[in-house]
Design a protein around this motif. Structure first.
Motif, PDB file in Angstrom:
ATOM      1  N   LEU A 162       0.825  -1.208   0.000  1.00 15.02           N
ATOM      2  CA  LEU A 162       0.000   0.000   0.000  1.00 15.02           C
ATOM      3  C   LEU A 162       0.857   1.254   0.000  1.00 15.02           C
ATOM      4  O   LEU A 162       0.538   2.237  -0.678  1.00 15.02           O
ATOM      5  N   ASP A 163       1.944   1.232   0.746  1.00 16.26           N
ATOM      6  CA  ASP A 163       2.831   2.387   0.838  1.00 16.26           C
ATOM      7  C   ASP A 163       3.524   2.657  -0.491  1.00 16.26           C
ATOM      8  O   ASP A 163       3.492   3.774  -1.019  1.00 16.26           O
ATOM      9  N   HIS A 164       4.121   1.629  -1.080  1.00 16.96           N
ATOM     10  CA  HIS A 164       4.976   1.815  -2.253  1.00 16.96           C
ATOM     11  C   HIS A 164       4.226   1.814  -3.578  1.00 16.96           C
ATOM     12  O   HIS A 164       4.643   2.488  -4.513  1.00 16.96           O
ATOM     13  N   VAL A 165       3.130   1.077  -3.654  1.00 17.72           N
ATOM     14  CA  VAL A 165       2.431   0.943  -4.932  1.00 17.72           C
ATOM     15  C   VAL A 165       1.181   1.803  -4.988  1.00 17.72           C
ATOM     16  O   VAL A 165       0.884   2.435  -6.012  1.00 17.72           O
ATOM     17  N   GLU A 166       0.437   1.871  -3.883  1.00 17.50           N
ATOM     18  CA  GLU A 166      -0.810   2.641  -3.866  1.00 17.50           C
ATOM     19  C   GLU A 166      -0.639   4.018  -3.229  1.00 17.50           C
ATOM     20  O   GLU A 166      -1.584   4.799  -3.147  1.00 17.50           O
ATOM     21  N   TYR A 275     -13.711  -3.782  -9.656  1.00 12.53           N
ATOM     22  CA  TYR A 275     -12.376  -4.375  -9.537  1.00 12.53           C
ATOM     23  C   TYR A 275     -11.578  -4.241 -10.830  1.00 12.53           C
ATOM     24  O   TYR A 275     -10.347  -4.239 -10.821  1.00 12.53           O
ATOM     25  N   GLU A 276     -12.307  -4.123 -11.961  1.00 18.17           N
ATOM     26  CA  GLU A 276     -11.617  -4.023 -13.246  1.00 18.17           C
ATOM     27  C   GLU A 276     -10.803  -2.736 -13.350  1.00 18.17           C
ATOM     28  O   GLU A 276      -9.829  -2.661 -14.102  1.00 18.17           O
ATOM     29  N   GLU A 277     -11.198  -1.707 -12.616  1.00 15.99           N
ATOM     30  CA  GLU A 277     -10.466  -0.442 -12.649  1.00 15.99           C
ATOM     31  C   GLU A 277      -9.086  -0.585 -12.032  1.00 15.99           C
ATOM     32  O   GLU A 277      -8.163   0.152 -12.372  1.00 15.99           O
ATOM     33  N   HIS A 278      -8.945  -1.516 -11.092  1.00 12.49           N
ATOM     34  CA  HIS A 278      -7.667  -1.688 -10.414  1.00 12.49           C
ATOM     35  C   HIS A 278      -6.831  -2.802 -11.020  1.00 12.49           C
ATOM     36  O   HIS A 278      -5.607  -2.753 -10.976  1.00 12.49           O
ATOM     37  N   GLY A 279      -7.472  -3.778 -11.619  1.00 10.17           N
ATOM     38  CA  GLY A 279      -6.728  -4.896 -12.175  1.00 10.17           C
ATOM     39  C   GLY A 279      -6.672  -6.061 -11.212  1.00 10.17           C
ATOM     40  O   GLY A 279      -7.620  -6.334 -10.479  1.00 10.17           O
ATOM     41  N   GLY A 280      -5.541  -6.753 -11.186  1.00 12.00           N
ATOM     42  CA  GLY A 280      -5.424  -7.949 -10.374  1.00 12.00           C
ATOM     43  C   GLY A 280      -4.901  -7.687  -8.980  1.00 12.00           C
ATOM     44  O   GLY A 280      -4.901  -6.558  -8.492  1.00 12.00           O
ATOM     45  N   LYS A 303      -5.718  -5.027 -18.965  1.00 16.19           N
ATOM     46  CA  LYS A 303      -4.891  -3.832 -19.197  1.00 16.19           C
ATOM     47  C   LYS A 303      -4.411  -3.249 -17.873  1.00 16.19           C
ATOM     48  O   LYS A 303      -3.221  -2.953 -17.708  1.00 16.19           O
ATOM     49  N   ASN A 304      -5.316  -3.106 -16.926  1.00 15.30           N
ATOM     50  CA  ASN A 304      -4.947  -2.512 -15.642  1.00 15.30           C
ATOM     51  C   ASN A 304      -4.077  -3.439 -14.799  1.00 15.30           C
ATOM     52  O   ASN A 304      -3.289  -2.972 -13.969  1.00 15.30           O
ATOM     53  N   LEU A 308      -0.568  -2.472 -13.220  1.00 11.25           N
ATOM     54  CA  LEU A 308      -0.261  -2.748 -11.821  1.00 11.25           C
ATOM     55  C   LEU A 308       1.083  -3.456 -11.702  1.00 11.25           C
ATOM     56  O   LEU A 308       1.878  -3.148 -10.802  1.00 11.25           O
ATOM     57  N   ALA A 309       1.345  -4.390 -12.602  1.00 14.35           N
ATOM     58  CA  ALA A 309       2.637  -5.080 -12.603  1.00 14.35           C
ATOM     59  C   ALA A 309       3.778  -4.080 -12.791  1.00 14.35           C
ATOM     60  O   ALA A 309       4.817  -4.165 -12.120  1.00 14.35           O
ATOM     61  N   LYS A 310       3.567  -3.120 -13.682  1.00 15.71           N
ATOM     62  CA  LYS A 310       4.594  -2.098 -13.904  1.00 15.71           C
ATOM     63  C   LYS A 310       4.812  -1.273 -12.641  1.00 15.71           C
ATOM     64  O   LYS A 310       5.964  -0.992 -12.260  1.00 15.71           O
ATOM     65  N   LYS A 311       3.720  -0.875 -11.962  1.00 11.56           N
ATOM     66  CA  LYS A 311       3.844  -0.091 -10.738  1.00 11.56           C
ATOM     67  C   LYS A 311       4.599  -0.860  -9.655  1.00 11.56           C
ATOM     68  O   LYS A 311       5.430  -0.293  -8.941  1.00 11.56           O
ATOM     69  N   CYS A 312       4.319  -2.145  -9.523  1.00 17.57           N
ATOM     70  CA  CYS A 312       5.004  -2.964  -8.521  1.00 17.57           C
ATOM     71  C   CYS A 312       6.498  -3.041  -8.809  1.00 17.57           C
ATOM     72  O   CYS A 312       7.325  -2.944  -7.886  1.00 17.57           O
ATOM     73  N   PHE A 313       6.847  -3.211 -10.078  1.00 15.46           N
ATOM     74  CA  PHE A 313       8.262  -3.320 -10.431  1.00 15.46           C
ATOM     75  C   PHE A 313       8.973  -1.986 -10.254  1.00 15.46           C
ATOM     76  O   PHE A 313      10.049  -1.914  -9.643  1.00 15.46           O
TER      77      PHE A 313
END
Length: 334
Positions: A162-166, A275-280, A303-304, A308-313
């Motif tokens: 939550l801190d780093h990605v959201e 949930y589709e707005e956020h992805g997996g 797509k999302n 999200l995978a990109k944001k995590c990386f």
């Protein structure tokens, strides 16, 4: 940024996966997407000339929901799910996305990628949108029989996510329980309460299920049995409520007029809680960025999930979870 997509995973694969990938590329041409799966089926949904940033990784096997997750790595080594995770393990890609068999992703990712140092068990976190910001519910199915120290680990990993990605700083942590009082619940939850209270100044105590959406907690911790039950009940209730509203609108002309007036409001609420707005959801604790999308994901959700995978990386999620576990688990690693 290179991302492998399990093109054969999900209820509507490979069409939805391919179109989701193409939509992601339209929005961000810095992506390199590796579509893993049956080459001829994937090509049916691609333009005649493959986009420059799309790479096909052909496989001969498909993991179905009838397959036993723990045996997929042995029984279907040339499946899109396994090959996609292998691309991540071998450093060909930076992240992996699948809307396929969750249990198979969990088991295969754990065996192929290994766990982050300090993570005893991976956990699946579900992001819950609310009108005051999102919350993370963890675990939602990976660990139906977790112990108190594992619940503590889930809190560490979900908080860092939550801190780093959201971008939710210093998230507050709550423990899902049958009552707010410290002594409530089973021995597992009483022990987990004491560990969380000891380890996190941001721990707010127990949260009853009726208060999940309104509590001040940003991170909601529970074992996988409880979490999975909550998530599936929520999905079923939201669908039933939506269907009931549509049915009632058709009953009377006055309802139809009212629905037209309320349409902008209903549309806003639908987008906010979709949930589709956020992805997996991220598979927390494995040594690589793995995003597990809903099996019924549509193009937008895929797509999302890629974004999200990109944001995590980009947010260094794996490295920071490793640091967080080292800081919090030193005296609780049993």
């Amino acid at each position: 940024m290179k991302i492998a997509l399990d093109a054969m995973g999900g209820d509507f694969a490979p069409e939805v996966a391919v179109h989701g990938a193409l939509e992601a590329l339209k929005a961000d041409n810095s992506l390199e997407l590796y579509l893993v799966g049956n080459e001829s089926l994937i090509e049916e949904f691609l333009p005649a000339a493959h986009p420059e940033h799309v790479h096909l990784i052909p496989t001969t096997q498909v993991v179905s929901m009838q397959d036993k997750g723990s045996r997929v790595l042995k029984d279907k080594p040339d499946s899109s799910l396994v090959r996609g995770i292998e691309l991540l393990r071998d450093g060909v890609v930076d992240a992996f996305v699948s809307a396929g068999h969750t249990g198979a992703v969990l088991t295969s990712a754990t065996l192929l990628l290994g766990r982050i140092k300090g993570a005893k068990r991976p956990a699946l976190g579900a992001y819950i949108p609310t009108d005051t910001g999102g919350k993370m519910l963890c675990d939602v199915g990976a660990n139906p029989d977790a112990n108190p120290r594992q619940l503590l680990q889930f809190a560490v990993m979900a908080s860092i996510y939550l801190d780093h990605v959201e971008n939710i700083k210093n998230p507050k942590i709550g423990l899902i329980n049958i009552g707010k009082e410290p002594g409530k619940g089973s021995e597992l939850y009483r022990e987990a309460y004491e560990l969380l209270k000891q380890e996190f100044p941001s721990f707010i105590g127990n949260v009853e299920s009726r208060d999940i959406l309104t509590s001040e907690a940003d991170v909601l911790i529970c074992d996988g049995f409880v979490g999975n039950t909550l998530i599936k009940f929520a999905e079923g209730w939201v669908q039933m409520f939506s269907d009931l509203v549509k049915l009632k609108i058709k009953e009377k002309f006055s309802y139809k007029l009212g629905a037209k007036m309320l349409y902008p409001v209903l549309q806003f609420i639908s987008r906010q809680y979709d949930y589709e707005e956020h992805g997996g959801s991220p598979l927390l604790g494995v040594n690589g960025v793995c995003i597990v999308a809903h099996g019924s994901s549509n193009v937008k959700a895929i797509k999302n999930s890629i974004f999200l995978a990109k944001k995590c990386f980009k947010g260094r999620l794996i490295a920071d979870i490793r640091i967080g576990l080292a800081e919090h688990m030193e005296n609780n690693d049993q």
